[in-house]
Design a protein around this motif. Structure first.
Motif, PDB file in Angstrom:
ATOM      1  N   ALA A  40       0.847  -1.193   0.000  1.00  0.00           N
ATOM      2  CA  ALA A  40       0.000   0.000   0.000  1.00  0.00           C
ATOM      3  C   ALA A  40       0.879   1.239   0.000  1.00  0.00           C
ATOM      4  CB  ALA A  40      -0.917   0.005   1.221  1.00  0.00           C
ATOM      5  N   SER A  41       0.310   2.330  -0.455  1.00  0.00           N
ATOM      6  CA  SER A  41       1.001   3.621  -0.448  1.00  0.00           C
ATOM      7  C   SER A  41       0.256   4.601   0.432  1.00  0.00           C
ATOM      8  CB  SER A  41       1.085   4.191  -1.867  1.00  0.00           C
ATOM      9  OG  SER A  41       1.836   3.345  -2.701  1.00  0.00           O
ATOM     10  N   VAL A  42       1.031   5.428   1.137  1.00  0.00           N
ATOM     11  CA  VAL A  42       0.483   6.519   1.939  1.00  0.00           C
ATOM     12  C   VAL A  42       1.023   7.806   1.340  1.00  0.00           C
ATOM     13  CG1 VAL A  42       0.395   7.603   4.203  1.00  0.00           C
ATOM     14  CG2 VAL A  42       0.463   5.111   4.023  1.00  0.00           C
ATOM     15  N   ILE A  43       0.114   8.729   1.040  1.00  0.00           N
ATOM     16  CA  ILE A  43       0.509  10.008   0.481  1.00  0.00           C
ATOM     17  C   ILE A  43       0.045  11.105   1.435  1.00  0.00           C
ATOM     18  CG2 ILE A  43       0.323  11.587  -1.481  1.00  0.00           C
ATOM     19  CD1 ILE A  43      -0.617   8.008  -2.033  1.00  0.00           C
ATOM     20  N   PHE A  44       0.991  11.843   2.003  1.00  0.00           N
ATOM     21  CA  PHE A  44       0.676  12.977   2.871  1.00  0.00           C
ATOM     22  C   PHE A  44       0.451  14.207   1.995  1.00  0.00           C
ATOM     23  CE2 PHE A  44       3.099  10.391   5.979  1.00  0.00           C
ATOM     24  CZ  PHE A  44       2.155  10.352   6.998  1.00  0.00           C
ATOM     25  N   VAL A  45      -0.696  14.851   2.188  1.00  0.00           N
ATOM     26  CA  VAL A  45      -1.045  16.033   1.402  1.00  0.00           C
ATOM     27  C   VAL A  45      -1.625  17.098   2.327  1.00  0.00           C
ATOM     28  CG1 VAL A  45      -1.491  14.754  -0.742  1.00  0.00           C
ATOM     29  CG2 VAL A  45      -3.363  15.147   0.876  1.00  0.00           C
ATOM     30  N   GLY A  46      -1.759  18.303   1.800  1.00  0.00           N
ATOM     31  CA  GLY A  46      -2.384  19.387   2.534  1.00  0.00           C
ATOM     32  C   GLY A  46      -3.888  19.426   2.287  1.00  0.00           C
ATOM     33  N   ALA A  47      -4.565  20.331   2.976  1.00  0.00           N
ATOM     34  CA  ALA A  47      -6.024  20.442   2.883  1.00  0.00           C
ATOM     35  C   ALA A  47      -6.483  20.794   1.467  1.00  0.00           C
ATOM     36  CB  ALA A  47      -6.530  21.479   3.884  1.00  0.00           C
ATOM     37  N   LYS A  48      -5.756  21.659   0.796  1.00  0.00           N
ATOM     38  CA  LYS A  48      -6.144  22.059  -0.561  1.00  0.00           C
ATOM     39  C   LYS A  48      -6.115  20.860  -1.508  1.00  0.00           C
ATOM     40  CE  LYS A  48      -5.080  25.269  -4.281  1.00  0.00           C
ATOM     41  NZ  LYS A  48      -4.141  26.234  -4.823  1.00  0.00           N
ATOM     42  N   SER A  49      -5.064  20.078  -1.432  1.00  0.00           N
ATOM     43  CA  SER A  49      -4.939  18.910  -2.314  1.00  0.00           C
ATOM     44  C   SER A  49      -6.020  17.874  -2.050  1.00  0.00           C
ATOM     45  CB  SER A  49      -3.564  18.248  -2.143  1.00  0.00           C
ATOM     46  OG  SER A  49      -2.548  19.098  -2.585  1.00  0.00           O
ATOM     47  N   ILE A  50      -6.276  17.583  -0.775  1.00  0.00           N
ATOM     48  CA  ILE A  50      -7.280  16.555  -0.473  1.00  0.00           C
ATOM     49  C   ILE A  50      -8.687  17.069  -0.790  1.00  0.00           C
ATOM     50  CG2 ILE A  50      -7.904  16.880   1.968  1.00  0.00           C
ATOM     51  CD1 ILE A  50      -7.109  13.760   2.171  1.00  0.00           C
ATOM     52  N   HIS A  51      -8.889  18.388  -0.710  1.00  0.00           N
ATOM     53  CA  HIS A  51     -10.159  18.998  -1.114  1.00  0.00           C
ATOM     54  C   HIS A  51     -10.402  18.732  -2.601  1.00  0.00           C
ATOM     55  CE1 HIS A  51     -12.918  22.802  -0.948  1.00  0.00           C
ATOM     56  NE2 HIS A  51     -13.361  21.927  -1.827  1.00  0.00           N
ATOM     57  N   GLU A  52      -9.380  18.971  -3.411  1.00  0.00           N
ATOM     58  CA  GLU A  52      -9.487  18.737  -4.856  1.00  0.00           C
ATOM     59  C   GLU A  52      -9.767  17.264  -5.159  1.00  0.00           C
ATOM     60  OE1 GLU A  52      -5.822  20.295  -6.429  1.00  0.00           O
ATOM     61  OE2 GLU A  52      -6.366  22.368  -5.919  1.00  0.00           O
ATOM     62  N   ILE A  53      -9.066  16.373  -4.470  1.00  0.00           N
ATOM     63  CA  ILE A  53      -9.271  14.928  -4.658  1.00  0.00           C
ATOM     64  C   ILE A  53     -10.692  14.537  -4.257  1.00  0.00           C
ATOM     65  CG2 ILE A  53      -8.570  12.637  -3.830  1.00  0.00           C
ATOM     66  CD1 ILE A  53      -5.705  13.898  -3.473  1.00  0.00           C
ATOM     67  N   ASN A  54     -11.139  15.036  -3.119  1.00  0.00           N
ATOM     68  CA  ASN A  54     -12.471  14.724  -2.608  1.00  0.00           C
ATOM     69  C   ASN A  54     -13.549  15.203  -3.592  1.00  0.00           C
ATOM     70  OD1 ASN A  54     -13.990  13.496  -0.574  1.00  0.00           O
ATOM     71  ND2 ASN A  54     -14.155  15.351   0.639  1.00  0.00           N
ATOM     72  N   LYS A  55     -13.351  16.393  -4.131  1.00  0.00           N
ATOM     73  CA  LYS A  55     -14.320  16.954  -5.077  1.00  0.00           C
ATOM     74  C   LYS A  55     -14.330  16.160  -6.385  1.00  0.00           C
ATOM     75  CE  LYS A  55     -15.742  21.237  -7.280  1.00  0.00           C
ATOM     76  NZ  LYS A  55     -15.481  22.673  -7.443  1.00  0.00           N
ATOM     77  N   GLU A  56     -13.151  15.870  -6.910  1.00  0.00           N
ATOM     78  CA  GLU A  56     -13.057  15.193  -8.207  1.00  0.00           C
ATOM     79  C   GLU A  56     -13.548  13.750  -8.149  1.00  0.00           C
ATOM     80  OE1 GLU A  56      -9.770  13.926 -11.581  1.00  0.00           O
ATOM     81  OE2 GLU A  56      -9.285  15.537 -10.184  1.00  0.00           O
ATOM     82  N   TYR A  57     -13.138  13.008  -7.130  1.00  0.00           N
ATOM     83  CA  TYR A  57     -13.420  11.574  -7.111  1.00  0.00           C
ATOM     84  C   TYR A  57     -14.654  11.175  -6.308  1.00  0.00           C
ATOM     85  CZ  TYR A  57      -8.973  11.029  -9.392  1.00  0.00           C
ATOM     86  OH  TYR A  57      -7.954  11.109 -10.296  1.00  0.00           O
ATOM     87  N   ARG A  58     -15.056  12.029  -5.358  1.00  0.00           N
ATOM     88  CA  ARG A  58     -16.207  11.675  -4.530  1.00  0.00           C
ATOM     89  C   ARG A  58     -17.359  12.661  -4.680  1.00  0.00           C
ATOM     90  NH1 ARG A  58     -14.752  11.453   1.217  1.00  0.00           N
ATOM     91  NH2 ARG A  58     -16.616  10.218   1.456  1.00  0.00           N
ATOM     92  N   GLY A  59     -17.132  13.762  -5.416  1.00  0.00           N
ATOM     93  CA  GLY A  59     -18.179  14.756  -5.617  1.00  0.00           C
ATOM     94  C   GLY A  59     -18.523  15.544  -4.363  1.00  0.00           C
ATOM     95  N   ILE A  60     -17.581  15.573  -3.393  1.00  0.00           N
ATOM     96  CA  ILE A  60     -17.787  16.284  -2.133  1.00  0.00           C
ATOM     97  C   ILE A  60     -16.849  17.490  -2.115  1.00  0.00           C
ATOM     98  CG2 ILE A  60     -17.696  16.143   0.383  1.00  0.00           C
ATOM     99  CD1 ILE A  60     -18.261  13.106   0.062  1.00  0.00           C
ATOM    100  N   ASP A  61     -17.444  18.689  -2.078  1.00  0.00           N
ATOM    101  CA  ASP A  61     -16.682  19.932  -2.243  1.00  0.00           C
ATOM    102  C   ASP A  61     -16.180  20.482  -0.909  1.00  0.00           C
ATOM    103  OD1 ASP A  61     -15.537  22.149  -3.394  1.00  0.00           O
ATOM    104  OD2 ASP A  61     -17.430  23.176  -3.799  1.00  0.00           O
ATOM    105  N   ARG A  62     -15.318  19.695  -0.260  1.00  0.00           N
ATOM    106  CA  ARG A  62     -14.682  20.138   0.990  1.00  0.00           C
ATOM    107  C   ARG A  62     -13.493  19.215   1.265  1.00  0.00           C
ATOM    108  NH1 ARG A  62     -15.982  16.334   4.731  1.00  0.00           N
ATOM    109  NH2 ARG A  62     -17.973  15.280   4.505  1.00  0.00           N
ATOM    110  N   PRO A  63     -12.568  19.675   2.092  1.00  0.00           N
ATOM    111  CA  PRO A  63     -11.465  18.787   2.469  1.00  0.00           C
ATOM    112  C   PRO A  63     -11.970  17.699   3.419  1.00  0.00           C
ATOM    113  CG  PRO A  63     -11.259  20.894   3.583  1.00  0.00           C
ATOM    114  CD  PRO A  63     -12.427  21.008   2.667  1.00  0.00           C
ATOM    115  N   THR A  64     -11.231  16.638   3.515  1.00  0.00           N
ATOM    116  CA  THR A  64     -11.515  15.553   4.446  1.00  0.00           C
ATOM    117  C   THR A  64     -10.207  15.157   5.106  1.00  0.00           C
ATOM    118  OG1 THR A  64     -12.643  13.428   4.722  1.00  0.00           O
ATOM    119  CG2 THR A  64     -11.290  13.687   2.736  1.00  0.00           C
ATOM    120  N   ASP A  65     -10.245  14.229   6.046  1.00  0.00           N
ATOM    121  CA  ASP A  65      -9.018  13.854   6.749  1.00  0.00           C
ATOM    122  C   ASP A  65      -8.238  12.739   6.051  1.00  0.00           C
ATOM    123  OD1 ASP A  65     -10.925  11.929   7.398  1.00  0.00           O
ATOM    124  OD2 ASP A  65     -10.735  12.182   9.555  1.00  0.00           O
ATOM    125  N   VAL A  66      -8.961  11.769   5.480  1.00  0.00           N
ATOM    126  CA  VAL A  66      -8.292  10.643   4.827  1.00  0.00           C
ATOM    127  C   VAL A  66      -9.187  10.119   3.704  1.00  0.00           C
ATOM    128  CG1 VAL A  66      -9.203   8.962   6.495  1.00  0.00           C
ATOM    129  CG2 VAL A  66      -7.128   8.405   5.226  1.00  0.00           C
TER     130      VAL A  66
END
Length: 154
Positions: A40-66
C-alpha cells in the motif's frame, strides 16, 4: 505488508511515522490473518490537495481527513509477484491530523496512526456505511492501534 510513503508537503515531520505504520500493518496482518504480502502507499497532502481529490473523485466539495483508493474496487486484481497484491493508496491530510489531534486530545502520532489504520482497513474492504459495519470497523481500529499508540498519549 509493505508500505510506501510519499510526502507531498514541505514538512518532513510526517516521514517519522514509517515505523509506526509498519507496526500497524504487521498487527493488521496478524489480527485479520492475511495470507498475502500486501503493498500500500500513503501520500501525505495538505487540505487544498485533499479537497481537490475529494471533489473530483467523490463529488464532495470540501477537504476531508483521509481518502483511500482501493485497487480491489476495480474490476481487475493487480498481482505484483507471486503472493503479493497491491491494495491501493491512502491520502492523509496533514492539516486534519493537527486539528483533530487537538480536538480529540490525542497526540499527533495517535491521530496520524489512526487515520492510517482507518485508511488501511478501507483498502482491505472494511467500511462504515451501516451501524453494524461501523461497529466492526471501529472495534478493529482500536484492537489494532491501542497497543501501538494509546489514545491518551499527549
Amino acid at each position: 505488508m509493505e508500505i510506501s510513503i510519499v510526502n507531498q508537503t514541505e514538512d518532513q515531520q510526517w516521514d517519522m511515522f514509517e515505523q509506526d505504520f509498519l507496526k500497524i500493518s504487521e498487527k493488521t496482518t496478524n489480527v485479520l490473518k492475511l495470507d498475502k504480502n500486501y503493498i500500500a502507499s500513503v501520500i501525505f497532502v495538505g487540505a487544498k490537495s485533499i479537497h481537490e481529490i475529494n471533489k473530483e473523485y467523490r463529488g464532495i466539495d470540501r477537504p476531508t481527513d483521509v481518502i483511500s483508493f482501493a485497487l480491489q474496487d476495480e474490476q481487475e486484481v493487480y498481482e505484483m509477484q507471486e503472493g503479493e497484491e497491491e491494495l491501493g493508496d491512502i491520502f492523509i491530510n496533514v492539516e486534519a491530523i493537527c486539528s483533530q489531534a487537538k480536538a480529540y486530545g490525542h497526540s499527533i502520532q495517535r491521530e496520524c496512526c489512526f487515520l492510517f489504520t482507518h485508511g488501511l482497513l478501507h483498502l482491505l474492504g472494511y467500511d462504515h456505511m451501516s451501524e453494524e459495519d461501523e461497529k466492526e470497523m471501529f472495534t478493529l481500529q482500536d484492537v489494532i492501534l491501542d497497543d501501538i499508540v494509546p489514545k491518551k498519549n499527549n
